[in-house]
Design a protein around this motif. Sequence first.
Motif, PDB file in Angstrom:
ATOM      1  N   MET A 107      56.529 -38.131 -34.619  1.00  9.14           N
ATOM      2  CA  MET A 107      56.030 -38.040 -35.986  1.00  9.14           C
ATOM      3  C   MET A 107      55.450 -36.657 -36.227  1.00  9.14           C
ATOM      4  O   MET A 107      54.855 -36.052 -35.354  1.00  9.14           O
ATOM      5  N   VAL A 108      55.630 -36.155 -37.431  1.00 12.90           N
ATOM      6  CA  VAL A 108      55.074 -34.861 -37.808  1.00 12.90           C
ATOM      7  C   VAL A 108      53.753 -35.112 -38.516  1.00 12.90           C
ATOM      8  O   VAL A 108      53.726 -35.487 -39.679  1.00 12.90           O
ATOM      9  N   MET A 109      52.663 -34.932 -37.799  1.00 13.99           N
ATOM     10  CA  MET A 109      51.336 -35.174 -38.352  1.00 13.99           C
ATOM     11  C   MET A 109      50.482 -33.949 -38.075  1.00 13.99           C
ATOM     12  O   MET A 109      49.486 -33.988 -37.364  1.00 13.99           O
ATOM     13  N   ASN A 110      50.882 -32.800 -38.604  1.00 14.64           N
ATOM     14  CA  ASN A 110      50.176 -31.564 -38.331  1.00 14.64           C
ATOM     15  C   ASN A 110      49.958 -30.826 -39.638  1.00 14.64           C
ATOM     16  O   ASN A 110      50.846 -30.798 -40.494  1.00 14.64           O
ATOM     17  N   ASP A 111      48.782 -30.217 -39.786  1.00 15.29           N
ATOM     18  CA  ASP A 111      48.472 -29.511 -41.023  1.00 15.29           C
ATOM     19  C   ASP A 111      49.290 -28.232 -41.172  1.00 15.29           C
ATOM     20  O   ASP A 111      49.399 -27.687 -42.268  1.00 15.29           O
ATOM     21  N   ARG A 112      49.900 -27.749 -40.050  1.00 12.48           N
ATOM     22  CA  ARG A 112      50.600 -26.462 -40.097  1.00 12.48           C
ATOM     23  C   ARG A 112      52.088 -26.674 -40.371  1.00 12.48           C
ATOM     24  O   ARG A 112      52.943 -26.239 -39.627  1.00 12.48           O
ATOM     25  N   THR A 113      52.415 -27.357 -41.441  1.00 11.02           N
ATOM     26  CA  THR A 113      53.817 -27.682 -41.712  1.00 11.02           C
ATOM     27  C   THR A 113      54.339 -26.986 -42.961  1.00 11.02           C
ATOM     28  O   THR A 113      55.362 -27.368 -43.496  1.00 11.02           O
ATOM     29  N   ALA A 114      53.639 -25.966 -43.422  1.00 11.87           N
ATOM     30  CA  ALA A 114      54.135 -25.203 -44.571  1.00 11.87           C
ATOM     31  C   ALA A 114      55.339 -24.389 -44.134  1.00 11.87           C
ATOM     32  O   ALA A 114      55.633 -24.254 -42.957  1.00 11.87           O
ATOM     33  N   SER A 115      56.061 -23.860 -45.122  1.00 14.93           N
ATOM     34  CA  SER A 115      57.250 -23.059 -44.827  1.00 14.93           C
ATOM     35  C   SER A 115      56.867 -21.888 -43.930  1.00 14.93           C
ATOM     36  O   SER A 115      55.947 -21.128 -44.223  1.00 14.93           O
ATOM     37  N   LEU A 116      57.586 -21.754 -42.797  1.00 24.67           N
ATOM     38  CA  LEU A 116      57.224 -20.758 -41.798  1.00 24.67           C
ATOM     39  C   LEU A 116      57.953 -19.445 -42.022  1.00 24.67           C
ATOM     40  O   LEU A 116      59.163 -19.413 -42.214  1.00 24.67           O
ATOM     41  N   LYS A 117      57.191 -18.346 -41.985  1.00 23.47           N
ATOM     42  CA  LYS A 117      57.765 -17.019 -42.090  1.00 23.47           C
ATOM     43  C   LYS A 117      57.927 -16.441 -40.685  1.00 23.47           C
ATOM     44  O   LYS A 117      57.428 -16.978 -39.705  1.00 23.47           O
ATOM     45  N   MET A 118      58.586 -15.291 -40.598  1.00 20.63           N
ATOM     46  CA  MET A 118      58.857 -14.693 -39.303  1.00 20.63           C
ATOM     47  C   MET A 118      57.571 -14.382 -38.547  1.00 20.63           C
ATOM     48  O   MET A 118      57.474 -14.582 -37.341  1.00 20.63           O
ATOM     49  N   ARG A 159      56.408 -15.731 -34.815  1.00 17.48           N
ATOM     50  CA  ARG A 159      55.971 -14.839 -33.746  1.00 17.48           C
ATOM     51  C   ARG A 159      54.586 -15.262 -33.246  1.00 17.48           C
ATOM     52  O   ARG A 159      54.328 -15.287 -32.040  1.00 17.48           O
ATOM     53  N   HIS A 160      53.711 -15.636 -34.148  1.00 14.23           N
ATOM     54  CA  HIS A 160      52.376 -16.083 -33.771  1.00 14.23           C
ATOM     55  C   HIS A 160      52.461 -17.345 -32.899  1.00 14.23           C
ATOM     56  O   HIS A 160      51.778 -17.452 -31.880  1.00 14.23           O
ATOM     57  N   LEU A 161      53.336 -18.268 -33.279  1.00 13.51           N
ATOM     58  CA  LEU A 161      53.489 -19.503 -32.515  1.00 13.51           C
ATOM     59  C   LEU A 161      54.018 -19.235 -31.113  1.00 13.51           C
ATOM     60  O   LEU A 161      53.671 -19.924 -30.156  1.00 13.51           O
ATOM     61  N   ARG A 162      54.856 -18.219 -30.983  1.00 15.79           N
ATOM     62  CA  ARG A 162      55.473 -17.911 -29.703  1.00 15.79           C
ATOM     63  C   ARG A 162      54.556 -17.108 -28.789  1.00 15.79           C
ATOM     64  O   ARG A 162      54.694 -17.161 -27.570  1.00 15.79           O
ATOM     65  N   THR A 163      53.632 -16.315 -29.354  1.00 19.23           N
ATOM     66  CA  THR A 163      52.878 -15.371 -28.534  1.00 19.23           C
ATOM     67  C   THR A 163      51.409 -15.722 -28.334  1.00 19.23           C
ATOM     68  O   THR A 163      50.782 -15.224 -27.410  1.00 19.23           O
ATOM     69  N   VAL A 164      50.845 -16.573 -29.191  1.00 17.86           N
ATOM     70  CA  VAL A 164      49.414 -16.876 -29.103  1.00 17.86           C
ATOM     71  C   VAL A 164      49.204 -18.229 -28.429  1.00 17.86           C
ATOM     72  O   VAL A 164      49.840 -19.221 -28.796  1.00 17.86           O
ATOM     73  N   LYS A 165      48.306 -18.262 -27.447  1.00 17.84           N
ATOM     74  CA  LYS A 165      47.984 -19.511 -26.776  1.00 17.84           C
ATOM     75  C   LYS A 165      47.268 -20.439 -27.747  1.00 17.84           C
ATOM     76  O   LYS A 165      46.330 -20.029 -28.424  1.00 17.84           O
ATOM     77  N   GLN A 166      47.727 -21.696 -27.821  1.00 19.48           N
ATOM     78  CA  GLN A 166      47.115 -22.657 -28.728  1.00 19.48           C
ATOM     79  C   GLN A 166      46.918 -23.988 -28.011  1.00 19.48           C
ATOM     80  O   GLN A 166      47.764 -24.412 -27.243  1.00 19.48           O
ATOM     81  N   GLU A 167      45.779 -24.614 -28.285  1.00 19.09           N
ATOM     82  CA  GLU A 167      45.513 -25.936 -27.733  1.00 19.09           C
ATOM     83  C   GLU A 167      46.278 -26.986 -28.526  1.00 19.09           C
ATOM     84  O   GLU A 167      46.387 -26.900 -29.746  1.00 19.09           O
ATOM     85  N   GLY A 168      46.797 -27.970 -27.814  1.00 27.07           N
ATOM     86  CA  GLY A 168      47.431 -29.101 -28.488  1.00 27.07           C
ATOM     87  C   GLY A 168      48.859 -28.822 -28.905  1.00 27.07           C
ATOM     88  O   GLY A 168      49.324 -27.687 -28.909  1.00 27.07           O
ATOM     89  N   PRO A 169      49.593 -29.869 -29.261  1.00 26.09           N
ATOM     90  CA  PRO A 169      51.002 -29.726 -29.649  1.00 26.09           C
ATOM     91  C   PRO A 169      51.162 -29.171 -31.053  1.00 26.09           C
ATOM     92  O   PRO A 169      50.242 -29.209 -31.864  1.00 26.09           O
ATOM     93  N   LEU A 170      52.354 -28.651 -31.322  1.00 23.52           N
ATOM     94  CA  LEU A 170      52.711 -28.184 -32.655  1.00 23.52           C
ATOM     95  C   LEU A 170      53.459 -29.298 -33.377  1.00 23.52           C
ATOM     96  O   LEU A 170      53.724 -30.360 -32.822  1.00 23.52           O
ATOM     97  N   SER A 171      53.837 -29.025 -34.603  1.00 22.18           N
ATOM     98  CA  SER A 171      54.638 -29.994 -35.348  1.00 22.18           C
ATOM     99  C   SER A 171      56.108 -29.843 -34.969  1.00 22.18           C
ATOM    100  O   SER A 171      56.527 -28.827 -34.414  1.00 22.18           O
ATOM    101  N   ASN A 172      56.905 -30.853 -35.288  1.00 21.05           N
ATOM    102  CA  ASN A 172      58.355 -30.775 -35.031  1.00 21.05           C
ATOM    103  C   ASN A 172      58.964 -29.591 -35.761  1.00 21.05           C
ATOM    104  O   ASN A 172      59.884 -28.930 -35.255  1.00 21.05           O
ATOM    105  N   GLU A 173      58.474 -29.332 -36.972  1.00 20.04           N
ATOM    106  CA  GLU A 173      58.993 -28.207 -37.748  1.00 20.04           C
ATOM    107  C   GLU A 173      58.728 -26.888 -37.032  1.00 20.04           C
ATOM    108  O   GLU A 173      59.590 -25.997 -36.996  1.00 20.04           O
ATOM    109  N   GLU A 174      57.563 -26.767 -36.447  1.00 17.30           N
ATOM    110  CA  GLU A 174      57.217 -25.530 -35.747  1.00 17.30           C
ATOM    111  C   GLU A 174      58.028 -25.375 -34.462  1.00 17.30           C
ATOM    112  O   GLU A 174      58.486 -24.267 -34.135  1.00 17.30           O
TER     113      GLU A 174
END
Length: 428
Positions: A89-100, A104-119
């Motif tokens: 299920m996609v239950m994440n606040d970060r599901t807006a349209s993603l720009k380049m 890049r931020h998602l790929r390079t910055v360490k983040q706690e917890g899972p991302l959304s399916n869209e991400e």
Amino acid sequence: MKTVQLIQKMLSIPCMATELRLDITLQCGQSFRWKEVQPGFWRGVIGHRVWTLTQDDTNVLYQVHEPQLSTTKKSTKMEQDEQHQKNGMVMNDRTASLKMDDVRHLRTVKQEGPLSNEEYTAILNDYFQMHIPLEERYHDWSKVDHNFSIVSPQFPGVRMLKQDPVENVFSFICSSNNNIVRISQLVEKLCRLYGTPLIELDNFTWYAFPSVTALCGEGVEQTLREQGFGYRAKFIHQSAKIIEANGGEEWLYSLRDLPYPQCHEQLTTLTGVGAKVADCICLMSMGHLEAIPVDTHVFQIAARDYLPELQSAKTVTDRVYQKIAEHFRSLFGELAGWAHSVLFSADLKKFEALKGEERKSSKSPVKQCKATGKKKDHKEPVKRQKITKTTKTSAHTKGPCPSQQKKKQKVEERNKDGDKNCRKKTLK
């Protein structure tokens, strides 16, 4: 882990095999951290997450193994997000349209917890550059190059990866006078020595690629020499220092905004980065898909199939390098580096078996003997004559067997001799 269990935990992205072949793309010498953990299942690191990938004819399936970077208790919100992610299920606040920049931020910055399916999907699409319709490009390249039209049917879906520049730079510094297996070993050592541990899967610990700061620390060169990096130890340490002095990882990312010639020139200021390595980086992490890395292998392809006048050349001089690169650019255009990589992959010995797939499929079906495991042609069985007790017969004839024929001949000869003797006595 069994294959069925792996697939049950995977999410999917629609993608035809003609648009992406994981087995070729992940093994052709672009990235050196992907491992085939089971037949057809590939595991590697993108950013700070470990991914397991596989595919069928119409989908790429993936599972993301989130890092185990923190031992502190997670919030109720994070626990809920993890549970929703497991349920697909996609239950994440970060599901807006993603720009380049977001990707890049998602790929390079360490983040706690899972991302959304869209991400997750956005990260994979970015990594494999899925915005480029590959089947169309193959068609275009086949029209302008007869050799490509012959080679490409057995090598569909070869994609250029869009890699992290830091990993790409230091991996290809390790590639100097090396083969793919050896490069992979050195890159893995580099990660274990200076990378951050991410997660342990199947008794194997996965690490993030080291930061530039970690690689320019005191004692790095000496440690790498002791670990078998040889002269590359100095190149890695000094290049890390140059990058740090220029502004760190942000400087490397800023090179993506430069035109190809200027980007190439800046990269060659790094220790151990010559024209070929700079072109590898331009092609595989800087977005300059017209770059043509020319090594001995590419030189041999060019001399054999495109520029026969180069067969007399003994080495790849600057003039020869430029002549080959410009020929491919004039032939294939702005994506010349991508097209050349398909030709490069098709010429690798490790993919020799793929060249025969189409020929094998056109032959008559082959069955396997259950008793011996050997293959045998699919033909009608030969009927054999049964052997009776009264009359021995050969397996391939209906008459007497050869040994019985010889005995009969000897008896007849004796009878003839006996007749002759009887006649002589009668005459006497």
